[in-house]
Design a protein around this motif. Structure first.
Motif, PDB file in Angstrom:
ATOM      1  N   ALA A 177      76.826  53.062  18.487  1.00  0.00           N
ATOM      2  CA  ALA A 177      77.988  53.905  18.123  1.00  0.00           C
ATOM      3  C   ALA A 177      78.601  53.314  16.868  1.00  0.00           C
ATOM      4  O   ALA A 177      78.278  52.186  16.485  1.00  0.00           O
ATOM      5  N   ASP A 178      79.455  54.066  16.230  1.00  0.00           N
ATOM      6  CA  ASP A 178      80.089  53.629  14.990  1.00  0.00           C
ATOM      7  C   ASP A 178      81.062  52.477  15.285  1.00  0.00           C
ATOM      8  O   ASP A 178      82.023  52.663  16.045  1.00  0.00           O
ATOM      9  N   PRO A 179      80.844  51.290  14.686  1.00  0.00           N
ATOM     10  CA  PRO A 179      81.726  50.144  14.982  1.00  0.00           C
ATOM     11  C   PRO A 179      83.169  50.363  14.512  1.00  0.00           C
ATOM     12  O   PRO A 179      84.063  49.637  14.923  1.00  0.00           O
ATOM     13  N   ARG A 180      83.384  51.375  13.679  1.00  0.00           N
ATOM     14  CA  ARG A 180      84.776  51.672  13.288  1.00  0.00           C
ATOM     15  C   ARG A 180      85.511  52.404  14.408  1.00  0.00           C
ATOM     16  O   ARG A 180      86.728  52.497  14.407  1.00  0.00           O
ATOM     17  N   LEU A 181      84.740  52.915  15.367  1.00  0.00           N
ATOM     18  CA  LEU A 181      85.358  53.647  16.482  1.00  0.00           C
ATOM     19  C   LEU A 181      85.285  52.864  17.785  1.00  0.00           C
ATOM     20  O   LEU A 181      86.209  52.857  18.579  1.00  0.00           O
ATOM     21  N   VAL A 182      84.144  52.201  17.995  1.00  0.00           N
ATOM     22  CA  VAL A 182      83.890  51.523  19.275  1.00  0.00           C
ATOM     23  C   VAL A 182      83.810  50.023  19.004  1.00  0.00           C
ATOM     24  O   VAL A 182      83.114  49.597  18.081  1.00  0.00           O
ATOM     25  N   ALA A 183      84.512  49.216  19.808  1.00  0.00           N
ATOM     26  CA  ALA A 183      84.486  47.766  19.592  1.00  0.00           C
ATOM     27  C   ALA A 183      83.134  47.187  20.003  1.00  0.00           C
ATOM     28  O   ALA A 183      82.632  47.486  21.095  1.00  0.00           O
ATOM     29  N   ASN A 184      82.558  46.388  19.127  1.00  0.00           N
ATOM     30  CA  ASN A 184      81.280  45.695  19.392  1.00  0.00           C
ATOM     31  C   ASN A 184      80.188  46.553  20.017  1.00  0.00           C
ATOM     32  O   ASN A 184      79.682  46.236  21.101  1.00  0.00           O
ATOM     33  N   PRO A 185      79.797  47.615  19.373  1.00  0.00           N
ATOM     34  CA  PRO A 185      78.717  48.410  19.972  1.00  0.00           C
ATOM     35  C   PRO A 185      77.403  47.636  19.956  1.00  0.00           C
ATOM     36  O   PRO A 185      77.197  46.764  19.103  1.00  0.00           O
ATOM     37  N   LYS A 186      76.547  47.970  20.893  1.00  0.00           N
ATOM     38  CA  LYS A 186      75.245  47.279  20.990  1.00  0.00           C
ATOM     39  C   LYS A 186      74.343  47.686  19.834  1.00  0.00           C
ATOM     40  O   LYS A 186      74.451  48.809  19.326  1.00  0.00           O
ATOM     41  N   THR A 187      73.428  46.786  19.467  1.00  0.00           N
ATOM     42  CA  THR A 187      72.403  47.147  18.490  1.00  0.00           C
ATOM     43  C   THR A 187      71.241  47.759  19.278  1.00  0.00           C
ATOM     44  O   THR A 187      70.860  47.239  20.326  1.00  0.00           O
ATOM     45  N   ILE A 188      70.702  48.841  18.766  1.00  0.00           N
ATOM     46  CA  ILE A 188      69.574  49.494  19.451  1.00  0.00           C
ATOM     47  C   ILE A 188      68.292  48.753  19.060  1.00  0.00           C
ATOM     48  O   ILE A 188      68.025  48.568  17.868  1.00  0.00           O
ATOM     49  N   ASN A 189      67.509  48.318  20.036  1.00  0.00           N
ATOM     50  CA  ASN A 189      66.276  47.577  19.730  1.00  0.00           C
ATOM     51  C   ASN A 189      65.208  48.477  19.144  1.00  0.00           C
ATOM     52  O   ASN A 189      64.516  48.096  18.209  1.00  0.00           O
ATOM     53  N   GLU A 190      65.073  49.649  19.756  1.00  0.00           N
ATOM     54  CA  GLU A 190      63.947  50.503  19.402  1.00  0.00           C
ATOM     55  C   GLU A 190      64.368  51.961  19.513  1.00  0.00           C
ATOM     56  O   GLU A 190      65.003  52.354  20.483  1.00  0.00           O
ATOM     57  N   LEU A 191      64.048  52.759  18.527  1.00  0.00           N
ATOM     58  CA  LEU A 191      64.303  54.201  18.635  1.00  0.00           C
ATOM     59  C   LEU A 191      63.264  54.959  17.830  1.00  0.00           C
ATOM     60  O   LEU A 191      62.555  54.358  17.011  1.00  0.00           O
TER      61      LEU A 191
END
Ligand code: ASP
Length: 440
Positions: free
Chosen positions: A217-231
């Motif tokens: 998610a956008d880090p400007r909106l959500v605190a500490n969003p996860k990094t996606i490993n694979e997409l």
């Protein structure tokens, strides 16, 4: 090249080459994997918030020469950045020589594209020297057609010239057409990297930047969003289109066409594996992998009784928007109405003209607009298999938060659900959906 020899193409963005210390990090990254044999740099970007990008300074030089004004101050800012880099990397005197060539070219009014491309050109030369690689100018490899499309000859040239088992540096951001140097859109070094990766049939296209990868998610909106490993490419296209801005997928179409995996990596945290973007993903354990969204959409709702039986009504409506140079996001229809949704900035100043064209050509019962809403996109290739569960979670989460869904669109084959909510609850909705689907 045999399969074993397939190289990694590594593109380094502007922050990764912002100064000598950063370039030294790039050197360590390149040295740590001998397969990283084709390096594509951007021009130095900002070192801090107040700083200027080299490309912006060069564009300023061009503008000033076009107006017959003095450009020395802007050029001085370019030279001192590059000279500082040269000193830090023990190649000051060649840097002075390259800058001299750039200076002469600006004086000779070589034009916007030539001047703007010199940031990548000097950076490429510095990097090749520092890394001990061969510099190949992009204008010898990347040939563009009159319409800006890549001439297929490009891939042949790349194959022919990047054949030996050594290290190459190719500046990003430009190629050549029949008139001379031609730059890509801003941020276009990604395009160069993708073209070169396709040309050498890279095993991976690494895109080194200043974040760990694509976030859920956008880090400007959500605190500490996860990094996606694979997409997958498709998932990334959805996320990118709806607001995630790490990599514009349109820019990297050549690697998508070739099925080459893209690895987003962080120059400032090279131990992190980053995000892998691939053609197909087997690890389908997660239904939703990311939430993206944008604010400020407008919908035109055109009502006319019997619209469902009026042949060509939708085409007529969309044509009016097309003629006003507006591209739409969605066009949901019902029995007696059709809505056309687009970004607010596209409509500014055009509303009255569109209304009068709709009135004249369709004679509708009513035309109304819904303003100030946001689109939120819930993305994941696992959604179709669990569509009812995902919808249930989505609507119950929003209901709990007291958020009304203005519209919803989902296609059975798609890997995303798009909903519309009022602008003022956008951030709340994204956060609650993130908690429900990703943080859970
Ligand atoms: N230097 C160019 C820009 O600032 C291209 C790039 O960085 O990819 O847009």
């Amino acid at each position: 090249m045999t399969n074993v020899e397939r190289p990694i193409v590594a593109k380094f963005g502007g922050t990764s080459v912002a100064d000598a210390e950063h370039v030294k990090r790039v050197g360590e990254i390149v040295a740590s994997n001998p397969d990283r044999r084709v390096i594509v740099p951007s021009a130095p970007g900002k070192r801090n918030k107040e700083d200027q990008k080299i490309t912006d300074l060069l564009l300023e030089c061009n503008l000033l020469t076009e107006k017959e004004l003095l450009y020395e101050q802007a050029f001085e800012a370019v030279s001192s950045r590059f000279e500082g880099m040269g000193r830090g990397l023990s190649c000051h005197s060649p840097v002075v020589g390259w800058l001299d060539e750039v200076h002469k070219g600006i004086d000779a009014k070589k034009g916007k594209d030539w001047i703007a491309s010199r940031g990548e050109w000097v950076t490429g030369q510095i990097l090749a020297r520092f890394l001990g690689g061969a510099f190949i100018d992009a204008d010898k490899l990347i040939i563009l057609k009159e319409d800006g499309q890549i001439d297929p000859l490009t891939y042949q040239l790349i194959k022919n010239q990047i054949s030996r088992d050594c290290l190459y540096v190719i500046p990003g951001f430009y190629g050549k057409d029949t008139r001379g140097i031609k730059i890509f859109a801003r941020g276009g070094s990604d395009i160069t990297g993708a073209i070169v990766a396709k040309g050498v049939d890279a095993k991976v296209y690494e895109n080194w930047t200043d974040t760990n990868g694509v976030m859920a998610a956008d880090p400007r909106l959500v605190a500490n969003p996860k990094t996606i490993n694979e997409l997958t490419y498709r998932e990334m296209r959805e996320l990118g289109y709806r607001g995630a801005d790490v990599l514009q997928m349109d820019a990297v179409l050549p690697v998508i066409e070739a099925g080459i995996p893209i690895n987003i990596r962080n120059t400032f945290n090279p131990q992190h594996p980053g995000t892998m973007i691939i053609d197909r993903r087997d690890s389908d354990t997660k239904d939703v992998i990311g939430i993206a969204g944008r604010k400020d959409f407008v919908a035109f709702k055109i009502e006319k009784t019997g619209m469902n039986r009026t042949k060509g009504a939708a085409r007529q409506i969309l044509q009016i928007f097309e003629e006003s140079d507006i591209s739409f996001e969605h066009a949901p229809t019902s029995l007696d109405a059709m809505s056309v949704i687009f970004q607010r900035e596209q409509i500014n100043g055009k509303e009255a003209g569109i209304r009068s064209a709709l009135d004249k050509q369709l004679n509708p019962d009513k035309v109304s607009t819904v303003d100030d809403f946001s689109l939120i996109c819930v993305v994941g290739q696992g959604i179709p298999a669990k569509a009812s569960d995902v919808h249930a979670t989505l609507f119950s989460t929003l209901k709990k938060a007291g958020i009304n869904v203005l519209s919803e669109s989902y296609s059975v084959n798609g890997n995303s659900i798009v909903i519309a909510v009022a602008n003022e609850v956008f951030s709340l909705a994204v956060n609650d959906l993130y908690d429900a689907f990703i943080r859970k």
